[in-house]
Design a protein around this motif. Structure first.
Motif, short mmCIF file in Angstrom:
data_model
loop_
_atom_site.label_atom_id
_atom_site.label_comp_id
_atom_site.label_asym_id
_atom_site.label_seq_id
_atom_site.Cartn_x
_atom_site.Cartn_y
_atom_site.Cartn_z
N PHE A 1 0.82 -1.21 0.00
CA PHE A 1 0.00 0.00 0.00
C PHE A 1 0.86 1.26 0.00
CE2 PHE A 1 -3.43 -2.79 1.83
CZ PHE A 1 -4.28 -2.67 0.75
N ILE A 2 2.01 1.24 0.67
CA ILE A 2 2.91 2.40 0.65
C ILE A 2 3.42 2.64 -0.76
CG2 ILE A 2 5.16 3.24 1.43
CD1 ILE A 2 4.62 1.84 4.10
N ILE B 1 10.18 16.87 -4.40
CA ILE B 1 10.11 17.42 -3.05
C ILE B 1 8.74 17.18 -2.44
CG2 ILE B 1 10.11 19.59 -1.74
CD1 ILE B 1 12.24 20.62 -3.72
N LEU B 2 7.68 17.44 -3.25
CA LEU B 2 6.33 17.22 -2.73
C LEU B 2 6.09 15.73 -2.44
CD1 LEU B 2 4.32 19.62 -5.06
CD2 LEU B 2 4.98 19.99 -2.68
N GLY B 3 6.61 14.86 -3.30
CA GLY B 3 6.48 13.42 -3.06
C GLY B 3 7.20 12.99 -1.79
N ALA B 4 8.38 13.62 -1.54
CA ALA B 4 9.11 13.30 -0.31
C ALA B 4 8.30 13.68 0.91
CB ALA B 4 10.46 14.01 -0.32
N VAL B 5 7.64 14.86 0.81
CA VAL B 5 6.78 15.29 1.93
C VAL B 5 5.65 14.29 2.13
CG1 VAL B 5 5.22 17.09 2.73
CG2 VAL B 5 7.36 17.73 1.61
N GLN B 6 5.07 13.82 1.02
CA GLN B 6 4.01 12.81 1.12
C GLN B 6 4.52 11.55 1.82
OE1 GLN B 6 2.94 12.34 -3.01
NE2 GLN B 6 1.13 13.65 -2.80
N MET B 7 5.70 11.10 1.45
CA MET B 7 6.25 9.88 2.04
C MET B 7 6.56 10.06 3.52
SD MET B 7 6.16 7.48 -0.19
CE MET B 7 4.56 8.22 -0.52
N ILE B 8 7.02 11.27 3.89
CA ILE B 8 7.25 11.51 5.32
C ILE B 8 5.95 11.43 6.08
CG2 ILE B 8 7.97 13.26 6.99
CD1 ILE B 8 10.02 14.24 4.88
N ALA B 9 4.88 11.99 5.49
CA ALA B 9 3.57 11.95 6.15
C ALA B 9 3.06 10.50 6.23
CB ALA B 9 2.59 12.82 5.38
N GLY C 1 14.13 6.72 3.79
CA GLY C 1 14.94 7.08 2.62
C GLY C 1 14.54 6.30 1.39
N PHE C 2 14.26 5.01 1.55
CA PHE C 2 13.85 4.18 0.42
C PHE C 2 12.51 4.65 -0.13
CE2 PHE C 2 12.04 0.54 -1.74
CZ PHE C 2 13.13 -0.02 -2.40
N MET C 3 11.58 5.02 0.76
CA MET C 3 10.28 5.53 0.32
C MET C 3 10.46 6.80 -0.51
SD MET C 3 8.11 4.85 3.84
CE MET C 3 6.72 5.87 3.34
N ILE C 4 11.36 7.67 -0.08
CA ILE C 4 11.60 8.92 -0.83
C ILE C 4 12.20 8.61 -2.19
CG2 ILE C 4 12.96 11.05 -0.85
CD1 ILE C 4 12.60 11.15 2.21
N VAL C 5 13.16 7.66 -2.23
CA VAL C 5 13.74 7.26 -3.52
C VAL C 5 12.66 6.70 -4.43
CG1 VAL C 5 15.32 5.64 -4.64
CG2 VAL C 5 16.05 6.88 -2.60
#
Length: 668
Positions: free
Chosen positions: A476-477, A519-527, A548-552
């Protein structure tokens, strides 16, 4: 114009109005809502199966079974299973009649129904009868209630079946082991009887050996008696002939009496010796004849005991007794004849001595001898007749004693074989008892439990998800990351066409086009990471590595969708949706990718989401970091490849521009 300026300009454009801010915030929340709601909804579905309504129909009428000790009892396994299931909290069991269950599974009152029929206990106890039959548990499902409910029903039914099999198997195994214990007790009794039989046959063998030895001695004595009697008969006839001649030739009486006296003395000595041998033979024969009844009684008793213990058959017993009785009678008859002959031998010895005395007197008194010659001749004739009878009787005895000796030897051989068989029987029974699994009641109880449930599953996990939702989280992630980037590109311009026209530097413009959604996707992954770890409370073995893997992963997705938009525009955006659907199937997030059809399994290796799911699993559950780095390498390859395609598209755009390209638009 730098990359940062381009990114700042794009972000300012997205937030230049309230509607733009609202759209950006809404699209930013898409992956959070998607991943959070799906994982929350699937956090622990198996833990909530206790609320699934299941109908339970028990129609079992019970059965009568015979226990290992021979007693009978009435059992109702259906009631026992019902009581255990009602105590079980795995599903919501609801007792119902057959009619209620049929209606309930059709209208959705029950997701499925479990039925134990009238013959349930009878079938379970049938293996101990001559007509064993497998018991059945009837499962009624309805896929309109829920397809997964049908799958759950199969698992529940299998659990019930395994529980029943273990319980019934334990009782059957216990009855089997109790039977072995009873056999062992019976064998111990049989061993005692076999040992007594072996002792009896040993005694019989010793008696038969004595009988055979006595019969052989009787045979030898009878043969000697026959020889002596024949010699005595010859001498008696010679004596009679001589006396007759003496009577006829009295003129030579003085000289002949001396010779006659000499012969008479020899005859007397021989007859005395013959009488002595006859007396010894008569004594031995009498001893054997006296022992015959007792020997017959002992042997008959031993044979009857063997027959009662079923060591020998009636036919074998009759054969032994048939041979025994004539043999004993022959011994008795022979003894009678020997005693008769012994008396005659004594008379013969006495008569011959009288002859010798007479001849001595005759020799001394020749003048008076003539008158006695006639008497001597008469006595000699009688002696010849007696010795003839003795010879005939001893010949008859000598003819019968070999059969006596042979029969006694055969009897001894047979009893020795019987003795050997009796000892082997006792030894075999003892060995057999030692091989039987004779156990105490507690040991049999434990053995029955192991036989009914011989193998236990010892589960060891290299890695393990903390909950069902945690198990689904990597999929799901990964999917939420794609949906989030896809949604952002609904409002983000893939490339700034004005910048391309003004700067004509495709590398800088391409990098700026990736950084904004990145950048916006990284913010989404952090959330999303916060929702997974904080709101849902899932444990993560490598939190920084996973984030980090989620951001990549998000940046890689951004690069792929960027390339599709650069080259194909709105068609590329649509293809991004198609790729999401394909990866929804091929990523292996729910079932192992090996279960996919061949073409879809090939797409699993050709699309990036399968690697994203695997990498998050390795980092979240504490798996193999080398595999996670391999997944990172694959994603970076997709990232660089997509960037290269985007750069080529941007480079192409710098050569030809139109007024339409310079017109601002919410969707690039």
């Amino acid at each position: 114009m730098t990359i940062v300026t381009l990114v700042r300009t794009e972000l300012r454009r997205l937030t230049s109005s309230r509607m733009g801010i609202l759209a950006l915030v809404a699209l930013m929340c898409v992956p959070i809502i998607y991943a959070g709601l799906y994982l929350w909804g699937n956090n622990d579905p198996y833990g909530n199966l206790k609320d699934v309504p299941v109908g339970l129909v028990v129609e079992d009428t019970g059965a009568t079974q015979t226990d290992s000790d021979g007693t009978t009892s009435t059992v109702n396994y259906g009631d026992e299973v019902r009581d255990e299931l009602l105590k079980d909290n795995s599903v919501k069991w609801i007792e119902a009649t057959a009619a209620e269950a049929k209606t309930g599974v059709s209208d959705g009152t029950f997701d499925f129904v479990l039925t134990l029929g009238k013959d349930f206990s009878t079938d379970l106890t049938s293996p101990t009868t001559a007509s064993p039959k497998q018991a059945s548990v009837e499962l009624t499902t309805n896929d309109t209630n829920s397809f997964l409910a049908t799958t759950i029903a199969g698992n529940v039914a299998e659990k019930v079946r395994s529980s029943i099999a273990e319980k019934v198997g334990k009782e059957a195994a216990l009855q089997f082991l109790d039977g072995f214990a009873d056999v062992g007790t019976s064998l111990e009794t049989a061993i005692d009887g076999a040992n007594q039989l072996a002792d009896g046959t040993t005694t019989a063998a010793n008696g038969s050996a004595q009988l055979a030895a006595g019969a052989a001695s009787a045979n030898d004595g009878a043969q000697q008696l026959a020889t002596g009697a024949s010699q005595a008969n010859t001498g008696a006839y010679d004596l009679s002939s001589g006396l007759q001649q003496l009577a006829n030739a009295t003129s030579t009486l003085p000289s002949d009496t001396a010779a006659l006296n000499t012969g008479a003395q020899k005859v007397a000595a021989g007859n005395a010796e013959l009488a002595t041998s006859g007396a010894e033979l008569a004594a031995k024969a009498n001893t054997i004849a006296t022992d015959v009844p007792q020997a017959q009684t002992d042997i008959t008793a031993q044979v009857n005991e063997l027959l009662m213990n079923k060591v020998i058959t009636q036919e074998q017993a009759d054969k032994i007794l048939t041979a025994l009785n004539p043999l004993g009678q022959q011994v008795v008859d022979a003894n009678t004849k020997i005693q008769d002959l012994n008396g005659k031998l004594a008379a013969l010895a006495s008569g011959s001595q009288q002859v010798a005395d007479g001849t001595a007197a005759l020799a001394a008194s020749a003048p008076t001898l003539a008158g006695g010659i006639s008497d001597a001749s008469t006595g000699a004739s009688a002696l010849a007749a007696g010795t003839q009878q003795l010879a005939d009787g001893s010949a008859t005895l000598a003819a019968g004693t070999p059969a006596l000796a042979s029969g006694a030897a055969d009897l001894q051989t047979g009893i020795l074989k019987l003795d050997d068989g009796a000892h082997k029987l006792a030894t075999g029974l003892s060995d057999g008892l030692g091989k039987l699994p004779i156990e105490t009641a507690a040991q049999r109880e434990k053995s029955a439990s192991i036989i009914s449930d011989p193998a236990a599953i010892d589960t060891s996990a290299v890695t393990k998800a903390s909950a069902y939702g945690a198990g689904m989280a990597p999929f799901f992630i990964s999917l939420a990351a794609w949906i989030g980037i896809y949604a952002l590109f609904l409002i983000i311009k893939p490339l700034s066409k004005r910048a391309l026209t003004a700067l004509r530097k495709p590398v800088r413009v391409t990098a700026a086009g990736l950084m904004t959604p990145g950048i916006l996707g990284a913010v989404q992954m952090i959330a999303v990471f916060g929702i997974v770890t904080l709101a849902l409370g899932y444990s993560v073995a490598n939190p920084l590595g996973m984030l980090g893997f989620m951001i990549v992963t998000s940046v890689t997705y951004a690069a792929i969708i960027l390339a599709l938009n650069v080259w194909l525009g709105s068609v590329g955006q649509f293809l991004g949706l198609v790729l999401m659907v394909l990866q929804l199937v091929t990523a292996g997030g729910t079932f192992p990718w090996q279960t996919l059809p061949g073409p879809l399994a090939a797409l699993h290796h050709a699309l990036p989401m399968g690697y994203a799911v695997d990498g998050i699993r390795q980092l979240m559950y504490g798996g193999n970091l080398a595999l996670a780095w391999a997944d990172v390498a694959v994603l970076l390859a997709f990232l660089l490849g997509a960037l290269a395609l985007s750069w080529l598209g941007a480079r192409r755009m710098t050569r030809t521009r139109t007024l339409r390209d310079l017109r601002p638009s919410l969707i690039g």
